[in-house]
Design a protein around this motif. Structure first.
Motif, PDB file in Angstrom:
ATOM      1  N   ARG A   1     -76.960 -27.608  47.307  1.00  0.00           N
ATOM      2  CA  ARG A   1     -77.943 -28.672  47.529  1.00  0.00           C
ATOM      3  C   ARG A   1     -77.511 -29.989  46.911  1.00  0.00           C
ATOM      4  N   SER A   2     -76.633 -29.926  45.906  1.00  0.00           N
ATOM      5  CA  SER A   2     -76.170 -31.156  45.262  1.00  0.00           C
ATOM      6  C   SER A   2     -74.856 -31.674  45.847  1.00  0.00           C
ATOM      7  N   GLY A   3     -74.281 -30.960  46.825  1.00  0.00           N
ATOM      8  CA  GLY A   3     -73.071 -31.446  47.443  1.00  0.00           C
ATOM      9  C   GLY A   3     -72.010 -30.375  47.587  1.00  0.00           C
ATOM     10  N   LEU A   4     -70.772 -30.824  47.830  1.00  0.00           N
ATOM     11  CA  LEU A   4     -69.630 -29.946  48.057  1.00  0.00           C
ATOM     12  C   LEU A   4     -68.713 -29.928  46.842  1.00  0.00           C
ATOM     13  N   LEU A   5     -68.495 -28.729  46.269  1.00  0.00           N
ATOM     14  CA  LEU A   5     -67.572 -28.554  45.150  1.00  0.00           C
ATOM     15  C   LEU A   5     -66.203 -28.130  45.670  1.00  0.00           C
ATOM     16  N   THR A   6     -65.143 -28.718  45.104  1.00  0.00           N
ATOM     17  CA  THR A   6     -63.778 -28.345  45.461  1.00  0.00           C
ATOM     18  C   THR A   6     -62.952 -28.210  44.187  1.00  0.00           C
ATOM     19  N   GLY A   7     -62.135 -27.145  44.109  1.00  0.00           N
ATOM     20  CA  GLY A   7     -61.299 -26.917  42.933  1.00  0.00           C
ATOM     21  C   GLY A   7     -59.871 -26.618  43.347  1.00  0.00           C
ATOM     22  N   ASP A   8     -58.886 -27.140  42.589  1.00  0.00           N
ATOM     23  CA  ASP A   8     -57.491 -27.023  43.004  1.00  0.00           C
ATOM     24  C   ASP A   8     -56.634 -26.284  41.978  1.00  0.00           C
TER      25      ASP A   8
ATOM     26  N   ASP B   1     -54.445 -27.485  40.129  1.00  0.00           N
ATOM     27  CA  ASP B   1     -54.192 -28.318  38.952  1.00  0.00           C
ATOM     28  C   ASP B   1     -55.370 -28.297  37.982  1.00  0.00           C
ATOM     29  N   ALA B   2     -56.266 -27.318  38.148  1.00  0.00           N
ATOM     30  CA  ALA B   2     -57.395 -27.077  37.239  1.00  0.00           C
ATOM     31  C   ALA B   2     -58.482 -28.130  37.328  1.00  0.00           C
ATOM     32  N   LYS B   3     -58.533 -28.915  38.386  1.00  0.00           N
ATOM     33  CA  LYS B   3     -59.543 -29.964  38.532  1.00  0.00           C
ATOM     34  C   LYS B   3     -60.605 -29.560  39.544  1.00  0.00           C
ATOM     35  N   ILE B   4     -61.838 -29.981  39.247  1.00  0.00           N
ATOM     36  CA  ILE B   4     -62.988 -29.744  40.125  1.00  0.00           C
ATOM     37  C   ILE B   4     -63.602 -31.094  40.479  1.00  0.00           C
ATOM     38  N   PHE B   5     -63.923 -31.285  41.763  1.00  0.00           N
ATOM     39  CA  PHE B   5     -64.553 -32.522  42.217  1.00  0.00           C
ATOM     40  C   PHE B   5     -65.850 -32.190  42.949  1.00  0.00           C
ATOM     41  N   LEU B   6     -66.801 -33.122  42.882  1.00  0.00           N
ATOM     42  CA  LEU B   6     -68.075 -32.998  43.589  1.00  0.00           C
ATOM     43  C   LEU B   6     -68.170 -34.126  44.601  1.00  0.00           C
ATOM     44  N   THR B   7     -68.371 -33.778  45.859  1.00  0.00           N
ATOM     45  CA  THR B   7     -68.534 -34.760  46.929  1.00  0.00           C
ATOM     46  C   THR B   7     -69.950 -34.678  47.461  1.00  0.00           C
ATOM     47  N   THR B   8     -70.615 -35.823  47.502  1.00  0.00           N
ATOM     48  CA  THR B   8     -72.004 -35.885  47.958  1.00  0.00           C
ATOM     49  C   THR B   8     -72.124 -36.818  49.156  1.00  0.00           C
ATOM     50  N   LEU B   9     -73.153 -36.601  49.942  1.00  0.00           N
ATOM     51  CA  LEU B   9     -73.424 -37.441  51.101  1.00  0.00           C
ATOM     52  C   LEU B   9     -74.492 -38.461  50.744  1.00  0.00           C
ATOM     53  N   THR B  10     -74.147 -39.734  50.831  1.00  0.00           N
ATOM     54  CA  THR B  10     -75.045 -40.836  50.519  1.00  0.00           C
ATOM     55  C   THR B  10     -75.359 -41.602  51.806  1.00  0.00           C
ATOM     56  N   PRO B  11     -76.317 -42.522  51.746  1.00  0.00           N
ATOM     57  CA  PRO B  11     -76.617 -43.308  52.954  1.00  0.00           C
ATOM     58  C   PRO B  11     -75.415 -44.080  53.490  1.00  0.00           C
TER      59      PRO B  11
ATOM     60  N   GLY C   1     -72.249 -42.889  53.295  1.00  0.00           N
ATOM     61  CA  GLY C   1     -71.157 -41.968  53.594  1.00  0.00           C
ATOM     62  C   GLY C   1     -70.898 -40.993  52.459  1.00  0.00           C
ATOM     63  N   PHE C   2     -69.773 -40.304  52.520  1.00  0.00           N
ATOM     64  CA  PHE C   2     -69.420 -39.313  51.501  1.00  0.00           C
ATOM     65  C   PHE C   2     -68.778 -39.998  50.297  1.00  0.00           C
ATOM     66  N   THR C   3     -69.163 -39.539  49.095  1.00  0.00           N
ATOM     67  CA  THR C   3     -68.635 -40.075  47.849  1.00  0.00           C
ATOM     68  C   THR C   3     -68.160 -38.931  46.963  1.00  0.00           C
ATOM     69  N   THR C   4     -66.949 -39.064  46.391  1.00  0.00           N
ATOM     70  CA  THR C   4     -66.376 -38.030  45.525  1.00  0.00           C
ATOM     71  C   THR C   4     -66.356 -38.499  44.083  1.00  0.00           C
ATOM     72  N   SER C   5     -66.804 -37.628  43.180  1.00  0.00           N
ATOM     73  CA  SER C   5     -66.910 -37.948  41.757  1.00  0.00           C
ATOM     74  C   SER C   5     -65.553 -37.898  41.076  1.00  0.00           C
ATOM     75  N   GLN C   6     -65.543 -38.267  39.801  1.00  0.00           N
ATOM     76  CA  GLN C   6     -64.367 -38.041  38.969  1.00  0.00           C
ATOM     77  C   GLN C   6     -64.244 -36.542  38.674  1.00  0.00           C
ATOM     78  N   ALA C   7     -63.081 -36.124  38.233  1.00  0.00           N
ATOM     79  CA  ALA C   7     -62.797 -34.699  38.062  1.00  0.00           C
ATOM     80  C   ALA C   7     -63.562 -34.099  36.894  1.00  0.00           C
ATOM     81  N   TYR C   8     -63.983 -32.840  37.079  1.00  0.00           N
ATOM     82  CA  TYR C   8     -64.524 -32.018  35.995  1.00  0.00           C
ATOM     83  C   TYR C   8     -63.342 -31.236  35.426  1.00  0.00           C
ATOM     84  N   THR C   9     -63.100 -31.377  34.143  1.00  0.00           N
ATOM     85  CA  THR C   9     -61.896 -30.798  33.534  1.00  0.00           C
ATOM     86  C   THR C   9     -62.231 -30.015  32.273  1.00  0.00           C
TER      87      THR C   9
END
Length: 484
Positions: free
Chosen positions: A264-271, A273-283, A285-293
């Motif tokens: 419900r809060s968006g799309l999580l992606t993990g690679d 290189d040990a990084k996790i990103f959160l991409t959300t849909l805003t009015p 368009g899509f916006t991707t956060s800084q990495a969760y490390t």
């Protein structure tokens, strides 16, 4: 899990859509390969007739076999992986444990897929059934032709009928819902690079337009697609469809990944290189956060909490399971637990009991965790070591809080029920293993399904109770068992 672990071995191009319709296991009992079973000890019989009266006329003794004496039927017993078979024993499939069983293949291995919610209703129990899937290919090299082009595939599996059993009555055998060949219809998008993982966005009661699906490419890019036009085209008259993604996430650079999860809060992606990103849909368009490390090695799987929309869990090759809250400004995990002695490949969060999480490790272990104990006593509430190779997928039953399924690189798909308790009488009758000792069969093990090679992923169908879909290097299996 590295890309090497998940890559499929390509032995050529199988047929496009074939339904073999063969049983691959009995409850707690399995056959090792799809197909017909033959008696390899069967003697050859020549067409030679011996006349008893003629032998009597010649003075030779001839004794007729007793007519009333019935030959005893061979003793049957359950087969489990690891059971030692006698020299004159053979595996015989028991279709009666499968209310439904179908096997279908696509042109290329699809080592990740997801079930698309459809508008055919919920809690569907009749036959035949229809299931909608979205899958991604790992085509690989074609001898003499170079690298094949990968695809995102929207599939409609129709005609999933009830399995016909040997003991079915004549009336049942004539039913329209029995023993029909399933059909696979599909449409595709071209995809740059092999699809490591693919996931469909959650839907509300009314399926939204667009219907978003995310794919993680081996190139490191995450593409978001609108598959609604393909669904509409397969359902009715052909409609124009765009063959390019609606958005591409480039935050991972060239680091490929396998962790992908909508919430419900968006799309999580993990690679890797040990990084996790959160991409959300805003009015806009899509916006991707800084990495969760916080992880120190490849992120293998991600799961949103079913109760709190801002909380998620991650599994990593650093052997830990971590819990995060996206509201934390530090972008560091809140809790970290060493979950396995090897890579943690997959996790699944219980949708009905929100403090239970199951994990699968590279050592073959499956563990069930009570998240309420993570900060004080991080010990699993259950630990199963039945599988003999890395766990490739785990998933809780969508409505039964005590049941989950797991698959492993040992070519087994297992169904488990935590509510089952041990029985001393059953323990005493356990089959024997290679060492001559009784096999340690956990009482919680409900069912073992075999027949596929290199099983990579499984999902319960959320709208057809008890139906499991699995994918492997040699195609898809769709089945229901009498145990769930």
């Amino acid at each position: 899990m590295s890309s090497k672990k998940r890559a499929a071995e390509d032995d050529g191009v199988p047929s496009k859509a074939v339904d073999r319709g063969q049983a691959t296991a009995r409850q707690g009992a399995v056959q090792e390969e799809m197909g017909e079973f033959e008696d390899r000890w069967e003697d050859e019989i020549e067409d030679e007739v011996v006349d008893g009266d003629a032998m009597e006329d010649e003075g030779d003794e001839f004794t007729h076999a007793p007519e009333d004496e019935d030959a005893p039927e061979p003793r049957k017993q359950t087969y489990l992986p690891g059971v030692v078979m006698g020299p004159n024993e053979q595996l015989v499939a028991d279709n009666s444990v499968y209310p439904c069983l179908h096997a279908l293949s696509y042109a290329w291995p699809c080592l990740s897929f997801d079930i698309l919610k459809d508008e055919l209703g919920t809690d569907r129990t009749g036959f035949p059934q229809t299931a909608w899937l979205v899958a991604g290919t790992q085509a690989g090299d074609v001898p003499g032709h170079g690298r094949a082009k990968d695809e995102v595939v929207v599939m409609r599996l129709s005609g999933l009928s009830r399995t016909q059993h040997d003991d079915d009555s004549d009336a049942e055998a004539e039913d329209d819902d029995v023993d029909e060949d399933a059909k696979l219809d599909f449409l595709t998008f071209p995809h740059v690079g092999a699809v490591n993982r693919i996931r469909a966005a959650p839907t509300s009661a009314t399926i939204p337009d667009p219907y978003h699906v995310a794919s993680f490419s081996e190139t490191g890019k995450v593409h978001i697609w609108d598959v609604r036009p393909l669904i509409d085209t397969l359902s009715g008259p052909s409609k124009p469809r765009q063959k390019t993604p609606v958005h591409t996430i480039t935050a991972h650079g060239r680091n490929e990944g396998y962790a992908l999860e909508w919430g419900r809060s968006g799309l999580l992606t993990g690679d890797v290189d040990a990084k996790i990103f959160l991409t959300t849909l805003t009015p806009t368009g899509f916006t991707t956060s800084q990495a969760y490390t916080s992880h120190t090695s490849s992120v293998e799987d991600l799961q949103w909490s079913p109760a709190e929309p801002t909380v998620f869990a991650s599994a990593s090759a650093d052997r830990t399971v971590r819990v995060w809250d996206v509201r934390t400004k530090s972008r560091k995990c809140a809790v970290s637990v060493r979950a396995h002695d090897d890579d943690v490949n997959v996790i699944s969060w219980n949708r009905n009991v929100d403090y239970l999480l199951v994990s699968g490790g590279d050592e073959g272990g499956v563990k069930v965790w009570d998240l309420r104990m993570f900060k004080s006593k991080p010990k699993p509430v259950a630990h199963f070591t039945w599988h003999t190779a890395p766990i490739t997928s785990v998933e809780w039953h969508p409505s039964d809080p005590s049941v989950f399924a797991a698959s492993g690189a040992d070519d087994q798909v297992t169904l488990w029920d935590l509510s089952v308790e041990g029985d001393d009488e059953q323990a005493g009758a356990a089959p024997l293993g290679p060492d001559g000792n009784a096999l340690d069969v956990p009482p919680q093990l409900l069912f073992v399904h075999q027949g596929q090679k290199d099983v990579k992923e499984l999902h319960w169908h959320p709208q057809v109770p008890g139906m499991v879909v699995t994918t492997a290097a040699d195609g898809f299996n769709v089945f229901k068992t009498i145990s769930v």
